[in-house]
Every structure is written in structure tokens, then in C-alpha cells.
Design a protein around this motif. Structure first.
Motif: not given
Length: 396
Positions: A44-64
């Protein structure tokens, strides 16, 4: 044969949650590579990643969505698919019709829940709620059930060319009269499984990737999803047309499990085949969304293949993996959307972080945003095992 038009597009990536957000970020030259925040990893702190900054739980709430077995991969896919269906104005009857195909792609699938399954296995319970999601095909099966799709449904996994092949497969179903329309695309989420796997290959960079640069160190992994709605020309009256899928081709040089041949036979044949299927000459290509991973092998090989094909000079090209990282099974579909945006808005997006050309080829990617009149854009996606695909999009 009917022409195939794109009437709907949807995308989520590290630089935006919608098509319009992605376009704005591409115009601004935004780089979405950061440290991991949504996934726990030793890297996590050793290399960069292209991450979507929405948590899985927030995704579930957003998409019901409440089921615990629904993976982050499936949530990314559902998010992008909803936008594509909305843009295409497909009715519920059209989506559920037996002549509507759903063809998706993923390499990660439910492997993002490997840790949860492992914990359940050690508890020696009767079963795990995550078991049904572990198969990479579970993502498209989830979408099929969510939208009650009754037509042909399939999942393709050819590594990094997966969603380009899903788009191609959907178009071929339509050409053969097996589907009236096709919903096509791909998705992958970041997971420990893939991060550790790519790290073991020694091709992850500890710096932000530099596609086609002499000093490139490797790729950055990313996550995201994109879907397109393909419809026949005669069914598109009064619809907004984003572009035409005018050509496509898949080749396989079968040179090595994770490398392309030095001569670039697979990439060359894929690009050449796409041109032939569209009845176009190499000189008619205005821009190439290159595969451009930032690895030593790919960028040199893709450069040689382009020089072999474009004898009068390689057209403008760049790699949007410098913006979002390599999204694996989603890459072909996300970059197809970006290629369509090139045509719709007549603009070229810059390749980021380029400084020095590869000495043996001397090719220089586009390094700044510009407006440009374009009719035909080529999009390359090359996968492990030499599975190479090129898609050709044309302005309508």
C-alpha cells in the motif's frame, strides 16, 4: 451487413465516476495514481495504484445492494452499466429481450474476496456466502440477474485484452444475426491476489508509470469498469450516436505466457486485421490509444509493431494508462470509451510522464491536450499469452 453504432457508454475509473468526469480529468491531464486507501496490502505504501476512492460499503449503499456475496468487482460493473443503459435509453423490455446479449469481461472477478473465503474455510463452517462470487464469471451473472437479461450471456477472460474481446464478440453476435443489440464491457477491481501476482512477475513500478519512455520501470495497477451499448444502424433512429465500431481483430502470437515477441507479430496482426475489417488504409488512422503499459517489453514491441504497419509515419498516439493505471480486464472497455470521446469531441488526450524516447524506435507520444479533426481512432489491448486485440472506432 448492418453498421454497428455505439448508443450508450458508461465508465468509472480512478479519475472519475462518470463519463463526463473522466473526460474532464483527461482534458486536465489528471493522474489518478495514489497510495491505496480502500484495500489493505503490504504494498500500500510502496507503490502507486489507480484506485476508485469509494469504499465497497459506500458502493453498496449507493447502488442499494445488501448481499454480502456481491463483490467490489460486481459493484464497479453495475455502476458503469447503469450509466451506459441510461445513455442508450434502453427500455426494460429491450434489456430483458431474448435478442439482447450481455457480454462482459473480468480477470479478477470474485478473487477480491479471497481473504474472506480463506477465513471461512478455517472456521470449518458448512459453507461461505462468498463462494458463489469467487468465479470470475460471477460478475456478469450478477448483472444478468440484476437486470433480468434473457439473451446470450457470456464472460471472457483473455487477460488484458478481455474487454476488447467482449466488445468484439458482441459485435460478431450481431453480425451473425444472433443478437439485435449487445451490452458489452469489462471490469476489474484491485485485489491482493492480482497485486501479489503482478509483483511476483517483477513488472510493477514503485513510481508513477511512464509509457513509451526510455526509463520506464513498469506498470501501475488500477481498477474500474466500462460498458458500451452496441446497436445496428437501422435501430438507431432518433438516438444519439457516439461513434461507429467500424473494425476489430484478434490475433495470438503465442510467444510467451507474459511477453510479446520482439518483432511484435501479435500487435501488428491485430492492428492490420482491424484495418482490413474496416476497409481502411493505415494512412487513414488519426490517433491510436496505445496499450502502453509502461513495461520494458510491451512499449518497445508495440512501438516496433506500429512502425511496421504505419510505413509513412506513426500517427499521433498516447497511453491513458498513465492516467488510470492498468485496469486489466477493464482496460479495453475503458480505453474504448476514451477513444469514442476522442472522436465525439474531436480532441486528443495527453500521455503523461513522458520524457525520453526509446532509442531504437524514437517514437514520441502526444504530450499535451489538443483539439484535432479525426475520423478514425484505433484502440489497442494486448494480453498475456500474446492475445492481442485492436478495435477501430469511426466518427458518424
Amino acid at each position: 451487413m448492418s453498421r454497428i453504432f455505439i448508443t450508450g457508454i458508461g465508465v468509472i475509473s480512478p479519475i472519475g465516476n462518470t463519463v463526463s468526469e473522466n473526460r474532464a480529468a483527461l482534458i486536465a491531464g489528471k493522474c489518478g495514481m495514489t497510495k491505496l486507501e480502500m484495500l489493505t496490502s503490504n504494498f500500500a505504501d510502496k507503490m502507486p495504484f489507480g484506485e476508485v476512492k469509494i469504499s465497497t460499503e459506500d458502493f453498496k449503499k449507493k447502488l442499494n445492494i445488501s448481499e454480502p456475496s456481491v463483490t467490489r468487482t460486481s459493484l464497479l460493473a453495475l455502476h458503469a452499466l447503469k450509466e451506459a443503459l441510461h445513455n442508450a435509453s434502453l427500455s426494460e423490455n429491450e434489456i430483458t429481450s431474448q435478442d439482447t446479449a450481455l457480454i462482459g469481461a473480468s480477470t479478477v472477478g470474485g478473487m477480491c474476496l479471497t481473504d474472506e473465503m480463506y477465513k471461512d474455510a478455517n472456521l470449518q463452517t458448512e459453507g461461505s456466502p462468498y463462494l458463489s462470487s469467487y468465479d470470475f464469471a460471477s460478475v456478469i451473472l450478477f448483472l444478468q440477474q440484476h437486470y433480468k437479461v434473457n439473451g446470450i450471456v457470456n464472460t471472457i477472460n483473455t487477460a488484458c485484452s478481455s474487454s476488447a474481446n467482449a466488445i468484439m464478440y458482441g459485435a460478431r453476435l450481431m453480425k451473425q444475426g444472433l443478437a439485435k443489440r449487445a451490452i458489452v464491457g469489462g471490469v476489474d477491481s484491485l485485489s491482493k491476489f492480482t497485486i501479489n501476482g503482478f509483483n511476483s512477475l517483477g513488472i510493477l513500478s514503485n513510481e508513477i508509470c511512464q509509457p513509451f519512455d526510455e526509463n520506464r520501470k513498469g506498470l501501475n495497477l488500477g481498477e474500474g469498469a466500462a460498458f458500451l451499448v452496441l446497436e445496428k444502424e437501422e435501430d438507431c433512429a432518433r438516438k444519439e450516436i457516439f461513434a461507429e465500431l467500424s473494425g476489430y481483430f484478434n490475433s495470438n502470437d503465442a510467444f510467451h505466457p507474459s511477453s510479446l515477441s520482439d518483432e511484435g507479430n501479435g500487435p501488428y496482426l491485430a492492428m492490420e486485421g482491424a484495418l482490413k475489417s474496416a476497409n481502411l488504409k493505415a494512412s487513414q488512422i488519426d490517433f491510436i490509444n496505445a496499450h502502453g503499459t509502461g513495461t520494458g517489453n510491451n512499449d518497445a514491441v508495440e512501438s516496433r509493431a506500429m512502425q511496421r504497419l504505419f510505413l509513412d509515419g506513426v500517427p499521433d498516439f498516447a497511453s491513458t494508462k498513465s492516467n488510470i493505471g492498468h485496469t486489466l480486464g477493464a482496460a479495453g472497455a475503458i480505453e474504448a470509451v476514451y477513444s469514442i470521446l476522442n472522436l465525439k469531441y474531436q480532441e486528443v488526450y495527453a500521455g503523461l510522464n513522458f520524457k525520453t524516447p526509446i532509442p531504437e524506435t524514437g517514437l514520441i507520444p502526444v504530450s499535451s491536450y489538443s483539439k484535432k479533426e479525426m475520423k478514425h481512432v484505433l484502440s489497442n489491448s494486448f494480453g498475456f499469452g500474446g492475445n492481442c486485440s485492436s478495435l477501430l472506432f469511426s466518427k458518424v
